[in-house]
Design an enzyme around this catalytic site. Structure first.
Site, PDB file in Angstrom:
ATOM      1  N   ASP A   1     -49.901   7.405  48.543  1.00  0.00           N
ATOM      2  CA  ASP A   1     -49.415   7.050  49.880  1.00  0.00           C
ATOM      3  C   ASP A   1     -49.997   7.969  50.954  1.00  0.00           C
ATOM      4  OD1 ASP A   1     -48.050   5.485  51.678  1.00  0.00           O
ATOM      5  OD2 ASP A   1     -46.172   6.608  51.516  1.00  0.00           O
TER       6      ASP A   1
ATOM      7  N   ILE B   1     -47.430   6.204  27.865  1.00  0.00           N
ATOM      8  CA  ILE B   1     -46.629   7.343  27.421  1.00  0.00           C
ATOM      9  C   ILE B   1     -45.168   7.186  27.810  1.00  0.00           C
ATOM     10  CG2 ILE B   1     -48.564   8.953  27.480  1.00  0.00           C
ATOM     11  CD1 ILE B   1     -47.479   9.961  30.184  1.00  0.00           C
TER      12      ILE B   1
ATOM     13  N   HIS C   1     -48.803   3.647  53.735  1.00  0.00           N
ATOM     14  CA  HIS C   1     -47.974   2.485  54.069  1.00  0.00           C
ATOM     15  C   HIS C   1     -47.787   2.311  55.575  1.00  0.00           C
ATOM     16  CE1 HIS C   1     -44.491   5.406  54.161  1.00  0.00           C
ATOM     17  NE2 HIS C   1     -44.096   4.602  55.131  1.00  0.00           N
TER      18      HIS C   1
ATOM     19  N   GLY D   1     -40.125   5.499  60.942  1.00  0.00           N
ATOM     20  CA  GLY D   1     -40.923   6.006  62.055  1.00  0.00           C
ATOM     21  C   GLY D   1     -41.339   7.445  61.850  1.00  0.00           C
ATOM     22  N   ASN D   2     -40.564   8.186  61.001  1.00  0.00           N
ATOM     23  CA  ASN D   2     -40.949   9.556  60.638  1.00  0.00           C
ATOM     24  C   ASN D   2     -42.078   9.576  59.618  1.00  0.00           C
ATOM     25  OD1 ASN D   2     -37.749  10.682  61.258  1.00  0.00           O
ATOM     26  ND2 ASN D   2     -39.492  11.984  61.771  1.00  0.00           N
ATOM     27  N   SER D   3     -42.288   8.455  58.935  1.00  0.00           N
ATOM     28  CA  SER D   3     -43.286   8.409  57.867  1.00  0.00           C
ATOM     29  C   SER D   3     -44.650   8.873  58.365  1.00  0.00           C
ATOM     30  CB  SER D   3     -43.412   6.986  57.326  1.00  0.00           C
ATOM     31  OG  SER D   3     -42.246   6.610  56.638  1.00  0.00           O
TER      32      SER D   3
ATOM     33  N   GLY E   1     -56.469   6.263  28.715  1.00  0.00           N
ATOM     34  CA  GLY E   1     -56.094   5.007  28.087  1.00  0.00           C
ATOM     35  C   GLY E   1     -54.920   5.079  27.138  1.00  0.00           C
ATOM     36  N   VAL E   2     -53.839   5.734  27.562  1.00  0.00           N
ATOM     37  CA  VAL E   2     -52.623   5.759  26.745  1.00  0.00           C
ATOM     38  C   VAL E   2     -51.424   5.341  27.591  1.00  0.00           C
ATOM     39  CG1 VAL E   2     -53.407   7.539  25.132  1.00  0.00           C
ATOM     40  CG2 VAL E   2     -52.241   8.220  27.241  1.00  0.00           C
TER      41      VAL E   2
END
Length: 493
Positions: free
Chosen positions: A162, A292, A132, A231-233, A289-290
């Site tokens: 991410d 849950i 991001h 900004g820490n991301s 393909g389930v």
């Protein structure tokens, strides 16, 4: 001479006794202070860690191309960025002074878009950050701690985790050491370095609050109380051995600022993604393909599973690997490739980390017994809009049965309804009252099983119901639209 020696020795003995007596007469508290308590430890010193890891942490500025309007009279972009970073409202009418670069006759220019952090993976310029942070940017500028700046290119991003990897043209850089997340303990001291609000090389510290925090399908996050702000991301989470154990990614906040809860992507998960991004530019994941859901304690006890565990299959996609393997709605997947599925969120991670095309084993719990299945894992497709569930069609005319003890009025499914819903059988709820309504059943639901026994029609439903103890709760497996789930119906008293 002998007398003098004896007297001298006697005086020494008295003096020793006085000294010993004085020592024994010291206050107990003073004596206790001289014995170190192994449970009392001093606060950690992070100075060496900062010197060790600091040179590996970078600032990432993202830019986007925009066409300046010389007649707009708007505020200078740098001033706007200042307002955004520190939460200052933009002056009404663009009262901030205009920058000179806006008077260039509508020429395209790169304007600031955001600020984040990252850390150096290899000495030749590979850098890890959050997806991001770089998503949607036209240009990336990486600033090293020694103030050198480089334009960076994106190697690959993965929005589901991410994680992003970018590359700068540089050599001889200080790469981080990657730690072992399995050795990380709750209560352990950790440190973060990043650029909160654009303030480069900011150091904060705290402890690990929890591990394997479920906030996403593919990531069991590390929770900490390290101060993390915008900004820490993308910056590193570092243990006391100077190793990176996570990527600071999210905060829990109602104000937009730090409120004591932060989340970091475990570095082992991030490195697995980064390796694929470096090799292929994208990440491939498995799918079966389930759809849950989690298994509640009440449902687990009612169907004979015991403790709540596994992943409840609410729907199976047509022609999917799970459908071909024989997985049915209402199954509870308790093992995948021999590994226990403790919680429902474990299954997507296990399947996602499996190479597409691999053949894997599934252990499901179905109506009181375990069943072994084999499934060929397919590749997870890109996100697509969820298909709208089709509501079951009401029968024009059908026989009804009043299951008075449960508060249900039921009807047979028509052939058209069975075809539309891809069902072999079941009974449709025409009305739900009393215990059934309190359990959550409603008109239009299709009951597939009761008390772990399939109900292809009204006759079978009535036969099972007649054998049950009417004073005890009963589990019902039903379908609503495309979703399948359990409820426990408790008789009226």
């Amino acid at each position: 001479m002998k007398t003098t020696f004896v007297m001298h020795r006697a005086l020494l003995s008295v003096a020793g006794a006085l000294v010993l007596g004085g020592a024994l007469s010291l206050p107990v508290a003073a004596h206790a202070q001289s014995v170190p308590n192994p449970l009392v430890r001093g606060l950690p010193d992070f100075t060496d860690l900062v010197e060790q890891v600091g040179p590996s942490v970078v600032n990432i500025r993202t830019l986007e191309r925009a066409t300046a309007d010389p007649g707009s009279g708007g505020p200078d972009e740098q001033m706007l960025e200042f307002f955004r970073r520190f939460g200052i409202p933009v002056p009404p009418g663009g009262a901030a002074p205009r920058g000179p670069r806006q008077d260039r006759g509508g020429a395209e220019e790169a304007v600031p878009r955001g600020v984040g952090s990252g850390f150096i993976l290899s000495s030749d310029g590979l850098i890890m950050t959050n997806a991001h942070v770089v998503d949607g940017a036209d240009e990336l500028v990486v600033t090293l701690p020694d103030k050198r700046e480089f334009k960076a290119r994106i190697v690959g991003t993965d929005r589901r985790t991410d994680v992003a990897v970018v590359k700068i043209d540089a050599n001889g850089l200080n790469a981080v050491r990657v730690g072992d997340v399995n050795r990380l303990r709750v209560g352990e001291w950790v440190m973060a370095i990043g650029s909160p609000f654009g303030l480069e090389n900011t150091v904060t510290a705290g402890i690990v609050s929890a591990k394997k925090r479920d906030t996403g399908d593919f990531l069991p996050f590390i929770q900490t109380d390290v101060a993390i702000n915008p900004g820490n991301s993308g910056g590193p989470l570092i243990n006391m051995r100077g190793e990176v154990v996570g990527i600071n990614s999210q905060i829990y906040s109602r104000s937009g600022g730090f409120q004591g809860i932060s989340f970091a992507i475990p570095i082992d998960e991030a490195m697995r993604v980064a390796d694929q991004l470096r090799s292929n530019g994208r990440v491939t994941r498995g799918r079966i393909g389930v759809q849950i859901d989690q298994v509640s304690k009440e449902v687990a006890e009612s169907i004979g599973l015991g403790q709540p565990r596994g992943a409840l299959v609410r729907a199976v996609e047509p022609n999917s690997p799970a459908a071909k393997a024989g997985v049915e709605p209402g199954d509870i997947v308790i093992r995948f490739d021999g590994k226990e599925v403790e919680k429902s969120v474990d299954l997507p991670r296990m399947v996602g980390n499996t190479r597409p095309g691999s053949r894997s084993s599934l252990t499901v719990f179905r109506r009181g017994a375990q069943k072994e299945l084999s499934v060929t894992v397919a590749e997870l497709e890109p996100d697509r809009p969820e298909r709208k569930a089709a509501a079951p069609e009401s029968p024009k005319s059908s026989a009804t049965l009043n299951a008075q003890s449960l508060g249900l009025t039921l009807a047979e499914l028509t052939a058209a309804q069975k075809k539309e819903l891809s069902l072999q059988g079941g009974v449709r709820v025409q009305a739900a009252d009393g215990p059934a309504a309190r359990a959550g059943l409603r008109e239009g639901d299709v009951i597939l099983a009761i008390a772990n026994t399939e109900t292809p029609g009204l006759k079978e439903f009535d036969a099972v119901l007649s054998r049950l103890d009417k004073s005890r709760p009963v589990n019902i497996l039903f379908r609503r639209g495309e979703w399948v789930q359990y409820v426990v119906v408790r008789p009226a008293r």
